[in-house]
Design an enzyme around this catalytic site. Structure first.
Site, PDB file in Angstrom:
ATOM      1  N   PHE A 198     -11.313   3.267   1.933  1.00 12.56           N
ATOM      2  CA  PHE A 198      -9.797   4.043   1.428  1.00 12.56           C
ATOM      3  C   PHE A 198      -9.056   3.589   1.921  1.00 12.56           C
ATOM      4  O   PHE A 198      -8.383   3.348   3.360  1.00 12.56           O
ATOM      5  CB  PHE A 198     -10.689   5.883   2.218  1.00 12.56           C
ATOM      6  CG  PHE A 198      -9.414   6.577   1.336  1.00 12.56           C
ATOM      7  CD1 PHE A 198      -9.510   7.556   0.020  1.00 12.56           C
ATOM      8  CD2 PHE A 198      -8.042   6.748   2.209  1.00 12.56           C
ATOM      9  CE1 PHE A 198      -8.216   8.460  -0.566  1.00 12.56           C
ATOM     10  CE2 PHE A 198      -7.222   8.010   0.945  1.00 12.56           C
ATOM     11  CZ  PHE A 198      -7.197   7.773   0.335  1.00 12.56           C
TER      12      PHE A 198
ATOM     13  N   ASP B 183      -6.906  -2.821   7.145  1.00 14.10           N
ATOM     14  CA  ASP B 183      -6.280  -1.349   6.816  1.00 14.10           C
ATOM     15  C   ASP B 183      -7.102  -0.111   7.992  1.00 14.10           C
ATOM     16  O   ASP B 183      -7.938   0.119   8.144  1.00 14.10           O
ATOM     17  CB  ASP B 183      -7.297  -0.331   5.739  1.00 14.10           C
ATOM     18  CG  ASP B 183      -6.562   0.934   5.220  1.00 14.10           C
ATOM     19  OD1 ASP B 183      -5.817   1.290   6.476  1.00 14.10           O
ATOM     20  OD2 ASP B 183      -6.794   1.114   4.748  1.00 14.10           O
TER      21      ASP B 183
ATOM     22  N   LYS C 176      -0.334   7.359   9.495  1.00 17.71           N
ATOM     23  CA  LYS C 176      -0.418   8.256   9.976  1.00 17.71           C
ATOM     24  C   LYS C 176      -0.695   8.367  10.915  1.00 17.71           C
ATOM     25  O   LYS C 176       0.967   9.103  11.514  1.00 17.71           O
ATOM     26  CB  LYS C 176      -2.702   8.680   9.879  1.00 17.71           C
ATOM     27  CG  LYS C 176      -2.832   8.505   8.408  1.00 17.71           C
ATOM     28  CD  LYS C 176      -4.132   9.111   8.401  1.00 17.71           C
ATOM     29  CE  LYS C 176      -5.205   9.261   7.178  1.00 17.71           C
ATOM     30  NZ  LYS C 176      -6.081   8.611   5.947  1.00 17.71           N
TER      31      LYS C 176
HETATM   32  C1  PLP Z   1      -5.112   8.244   4.668  1.00 17.95           C
HETATM   33  C2  PLP Z   1      -5.391   6.583   4.833  1.00 17.95           C
HETATM   34  C3  PLP Z   1      -4.703   6.294   3.758  1.00 17.95           C
HETATM   35  C4  PLP Z   1      -3.368   6.664   2.417  1.00 17.95           C
HETATM   36  O1  PLP Z   1      -2.501   6.741   3.803  1.00 17.95           O
HETATM   37  P1  PLP Z   1      -1.793   8.509   3.200  1.00 17.95           P
HETATM   38  O2  PLP Z   1      -0.695   8.353   4.074  1.00 17.95           O
HETATM   39  O3  PLP Z   1      -2.111   9.621   2.862  1.00 17.95           O
HETATM   40  O4  PLP Z   1      -1.318   7.376   1.138  1.00 17.95           O
HETATM   41  C5  PLP Z   1      -5.171   4.545   3.367  1.00 17.95           C
HETATM   42  N1  PLP Z   1      -5.846   4.005   4.352  1.00 17.95           N
HETATM   43  C6  PLP Z   1      -6.687   4.589   5.407  1.00 17.95           C
HETATM   44  C7  PLP Z   1      -8.062   3.758   6.292  1.00 17.95           C
HETATM   45  C8  PLP Z   1      -6.873   6.395   5.237  1.00 17.95           C
HETATM   46  O5  PLP Z   1      -7.265   6.920   6.199  1.00 17.95           O
END
Ligand code: PLP
Length: 391
Positions: free
Chosen positions: A129, A214, A243
């Site tokens: 994701f 990521d 986050k």
């Molecule tokens: C939540 C998340 C995103 C996206 O972040 P947003 O602040 O919702 O745009 C991207 N990568 C990972 C691994 C995530 O958990």
């Protein structure tokens, strides 16, 4: 008639009015133990006095100027992040999705400026994701996120998570970068084994390919190291952060080596709000707190404690739970019952958890959770499991 809020979310019938530490107060007065933490966002719990002070002091002084001008709070946070990590340089965004956008642009621009624009392909993994933007959904590639939104941004190749042969075979002269979460979050709390991250780093070095981590969900002390990749002893060329870094205030970042960032010259990227004084003041306060080795060691200790307690819970409810996985305070319970039923039963027992793919219930407590609160969480999860098994 369409609701006045675009109906894209499946919201629980809960509405919180106040938060304190690991606890959230519902509008009706009920007190929930928060093992969701806004999906790994409120890393220091709700209303942490240091963060409240950092935000309110900054709010009284200055909210927004623009990246037309110097922003000292932004410089401060960049200096701290580069001191603490592999990175030489930082760009601030407002979210993880925007960090993904820049990571992709940065990787492609790097090869373009090296005179190899054919290197534009990015390898990504099933179950990942990376956000909901055009680049984010194309990177993740799942049908659930991409269906109906074509034409998708081209240039992503999707590999099965854990398929080493496919990974080896996927590198060619068009490969620009590999993007991977060291611990998959939405995909169901699936850690990439240390030796696989090492192997991936080696492969990228052999093929001269950029490695993007990521760490939007697994970073910022969540696993008991400041960033999850530190456990494997390897570093990326580019890293996405968001986050937890804002502790609940929206801020994200892309960290990179000088080499990987070399294409991102004057005028090649920008953001109105990215790196604003409010977000960066809070980010500095979060980072100061979580980068303390004693704090990190305590997260690792509490993660091990919680995991051990969860293993006991799984053993007691084999018809509801299957197994525990994760790292630090980023834990997942793979379920035999339906994960959303477990989450819903948790609401009845006043505990918040988050469903993930692969029938997993995610536990992402504030990193400040106490040992007593961990015990309370286990008791409430036990009660929730009883509800599910007798339903
Ligand atoms: C939540 C998340 C995103 C996206 O972040 P947003 O602040 O919702 O745009 C991207 N990568 C990972 C691994 C995530 O958990």
């Amino acid at each position: 008639m369409i609701p006045t809020l675009l109906p894209t979310y499946a919201r629980a019938p809960l509405s919180f009015v106040k938060g304190e530490g690991s606890w959230l107060i519902e509008a009706d007065g009920r007190c929930f133990l928060d093992l969701a933490a806004g999906i790994a966002v409120t890393a220091l719990g709700h209303a942490h006095p240091k963060l409240v002070k950092a935000l309110s002091d900054q709010a009284e002084a200055l909210w927004h100027t623009s990246n037309l001008y110097q922003i000292p709070q932004q410089q401060d946070l960049a200096d701290r992040l580069t001191d603490l990590t592999f990175a030489d340089t930082v760009f601030f965004t407002n979210s993880g999705t925007e960090a993904c956008e820049l990571a992709v642009k940065m990787a492609r621009k790097y090869w373009n400026d090296k005179g190899q624009p054919e290197k534009s392909q990015i390898l990504a993994f099933s179950g990942s994701f990376h956000g909901r933007s055009a680049a984010g959904i194309a990177a993740a590639g799942s049908e659930k996120m991409t269906k109906g939104f074509g034409p998708l941004l081209p240039g992503f190749t999707h590999l099965d998570f854990g398929d080493h042969d496919a990974l080896n075979a996927a590198f060619d002269e068009t490969t620009a970068a590999v993007i991977i979460e060291p611990v998959q979050g939405e995909g169901g709390i699936r850690p990439v084994p240390d030796q696989c991250l090492k192997g991936l780093r080696d492969l990228c070095d052999t093929h001269g390919v950029l490695l993007i981590f990521d760490e939007v969900q697994c970073g910022v002390a969540r696993t008991g190291r400041l960033f999850a990749h530190e456990w494997a002893g390897v570093t990326p060329d580019i890293m996405m952060v968001a986050k937890g870094i804002g502790g609940g205030f929206p801020i994200g970042a892309v960290l990179a080596t000088e080499e990987a960032a070399s294409g991102m010259t004057l005028g090649t990227h920008g953001s109105t709000y990215g790196g604003n004084p409010l977000g960066c003041a809070v980010g500095c306060a979060v980072l100061d707190h979580v980068a303390d080795p004693a704090f990190l060691a305590d997260v690792a200790r509490k993660g091990a404690l919680m995991r051990q307690r969860l293993e006991g819970l799984v053993a007691e409810h084999p018809e509801v739970f299957d197994s525990v996985r994760g790292a630090g305070l980023m834990l997942g319970i793979k379920c035999r019952a339906t994960n959303s039923d477990v989450v819903a039963a948790g609401y009845e027992e006043l505990i918040l958890t988050v469903p993930a793919a692969d029938n997993v219930v995610r536990l992402l407590p504030p990193l400040t959770i106490s040992d007593d609160e961990i015990s309370e969480a286990i008791a409430r999860l036990d009660a929730a499991a009883r509800r599910v098994s007798t339903a």
